[in-house]
Design a protein around this motif. Structure first.
Motif, PDB file in Angstrom:
ATOM      1  N   ALA A  87       5.750  -3.418  -5.020  1.00 37.78           N
ATOM      2  CA  ALA A  87       4.963  -2.402  -5.710  1.00 37.78           C
ATOM      3  C   ALA A  87       5.781  -1.166  -6.033  1.00 37.78           C
ATOM      4  CB  ALA A  87       3.743  -2.026  -4.856  1.00 37.78           C
ATOM      5  N   GLU A  88       6.686  -0.771  -5.138  1.00 33.60           N
ATOM      6  CA  GLU A  88       7.476   0.440  -5.362  1.00 33.60           C
ATOM      7  C   GLU A  88       8.387   0.297  -6.577  1.00 33.60           C
ATOM      8  OE1 GLU A  88      10.661   3.311  -2.997  1.00 33.60           O
ATOM      9  OE2 GLU A  88       9.594   1.728  -1.925  1.00 33.60           O
ATOM     10  N   ARG A  96       6.250   0.345  -9.737  1.00 29.29           N
ATOM     11  CA  ARG A  96       5.837   1.698 -10.126  1.00 29.29           C
ATOM     12  C   ARG A  96       6.997   2.473 -10.750  1.00 29.29           C
ATOM     13  NH1 ARG A  96       2.720   1.415  -5.290  1.00 29.29           N
ATOM     14  NH2 ARG A  96       4.448   2.334  -4.105  1.00 29.29           N
ATOM     15  N   ALA A 141       7.384   1.312 -14.247  1.00 29.96           N
ATOM     16  CA  ALA A 141       6.309   1.853 -15.075  1.00 29.96           C
ATOM     17  C   ALA A 141       6.613   3.291 -15.486  1.00 29.96           C
ATOM     18  CB  ALA A 141       4.978   1.788 -14.320  1.00 29.96           C
ATOM     19  N   ALA A 142       7.097   4.092 -14.543  1.00 28.24           N
ATOM     20  CA  ALA A 142       7.420   5.489 -14.841  1.00 28.24           C
ATOM     21  C   ALA A 142       8.536   5.579 -15.884  1.00 28.24           C
ATOM     22  CB  ALA A 142       7.826   6.212 -13.564  1.00 28.24           C
ATOM     23  N   GLU A 186       7.107   4.576 -19.358  1.00 25.35           N
ATOM     24  CA  GLU A 186       6.251   5.642 -19.882  1.00 25.35           C
ATOM     25  C   GLU A 186       7.103   6.800 -20.399  1.00 25.35           C
ATOM     26  OE1 GLU A 186       3.766   6.459 -16.561  1.00 25.35           O
ATOM     27  OE2 GLU A 186       2.320   4.861 -17.042  1.00 25.35           O
ATOM     28  N   GLU A 236      -0.979  -1.624 -15.135  1.00 27.14           N
ATOM     29  CA  GLU A 236      -0.650  -2.554 -14.056  1.00 27.14           C
ATOM     30  C   GLU A 236      -1.798  -3.542 -13.878  1.00 27.14           C
ATOM     31  OE1 GLU A 236       0.608  -2.449  -9.320  1.00 27.14           O
ATOM     32  OE2 GLU A 236       0.980  -0.698 -10.606  1.00 27.14           O
ATOM     33  N   ARG A 271       1.238  -8.647  -8.778  1.00 26.23           N
ATOM     34  CA  ARG A 271       1.072  -7.517  -9.681  1.00 26.23           C
ATOM     35  C   ARG A 271       2.192  -7.511 -10.730  1.00 26.23           C
ATOM     36  NH1 ARG A 271      -3.618  -5.231  -9.912  1.00 26.23           N
ATOM     37  NH2 ARG A 271      -2.807  -3.104 -10.218  1.00 26.23           N
ATOM     38  N   LEU A 279       3.377  -5.475 -14.808  1.00 25.25           N
ATOM     39  CA  LEU A 279       3.102  -4.458 -15.819  1.00 25.25           C
ATOM     40  C   LEU A 279       2.927  -5.098 -17.180  1.00 25.25           C
ATOM     41  CD1 LEU A 279       5.895  -1.836 -14.934  1.00 25.25           C
ATOM     42  CD2 LEU A 279       3.518  -1.902 -14.089  1.00 25.25           C
TER      43      LEU A 279
END
Length: 210
Positions: free
Chosen positions: A173-174, A177, A180-181, A184, A192, A201, A203
């Motif tokens: 997950a880390e 994320r 994702a950052a 973006e 997600e 999980r 993206l």
């Protein structure tokens, strides 16, 4: 049926910059590519010529190989290729690779500046919308995320059935994320989701328009 480009025109197309699509040739060659819809003349000085999506398709036309990861450039072309993850060998992270990635990312930002109507560099351009996997992978690698390769975990970027969307997978997950950052910040819309069968999980990312 549209006639294929001549041998001279094909050489101009093949020699185009792999990231920006900028082409160089004689005035007659460039005019012919524009008339065929394979290139366009940028309205701003210095009025360089760039491949259109149709021109890129001709340059990068390769047979699809089933059950293979999506690739980020023409196979065996010798040009820069962003790492999409899932390669058999561990990714190269040496200084030469770092310089290549940095140069490719700067070239992509310049392409945004020259081809987005408002000159914006914080929003994906037309080339990225026709090369979704390559563009997303370049954004991730330029931010120094590690692609999956060999026995090393890392991100994987894959095409999806959805228009203008790619899937990004990561080992935890880390990392997901962090990816994702980065996307973006590079002008992508990111959500997600959970894979129904495996509960993993991932993206889903699309180039932002505004």
């Amino acid at each position: 049926m549209t006639r294929p480009p001549t041998a001279a025109q094909r050489r101009v197309i093949d020699a185009a910059d792999p990231v920006t699509g900028r082409v160089k040739g004689t005035e007659a060659q460039l005019d012919a590519l524009v008339k065929r819809g394979l290139a366009f003349r940028h309205p701003r000085p210095p009025h360089d010529h760039f491949l259109t999506p149709a021109g890129h398709r001709i340059r990068e036309a390769v047979a699809e190989v089933p059950e293979k990861p999506a690739v980020a450039a023409v196979a065996d072309s010798g040009v820069f290729a962003a790492r999409v993850g899932g390669e058999e060998e561990a990714p190269d992270t040496g200084p030469t690779r770092v310089r290549e990635v940095h140069s490719a990312w700067q070239g992509l930002l310049e392409l945004r500046r020259m081809t987005n109507p408002d000159g914006a560099t914080d929003r994906p351009c037309g080339w990225e919308r026709t090369h979704l996997v390559q563009a997303a992978a370049l954004a991730l690698e330029a931010a120094e995320h590690r692609p999956q390769g060999g026995d090393l975990p890392g991100y994987r970027v894959r095409a999806t059935p959805q228009p203008e969307a790619v899937a990004v997978h990561a080992p935890d997950a880390e990392v997901l994320r962090a990816c994702a950052a980065t996307l973006e910040g590079a002008g992508w819309q990111v959500g997600e989701y959970t894979e129904p069968r495996t509960r993993a999980r991932y993206l889903l990312a699309s180039p932002r328009r505004l």
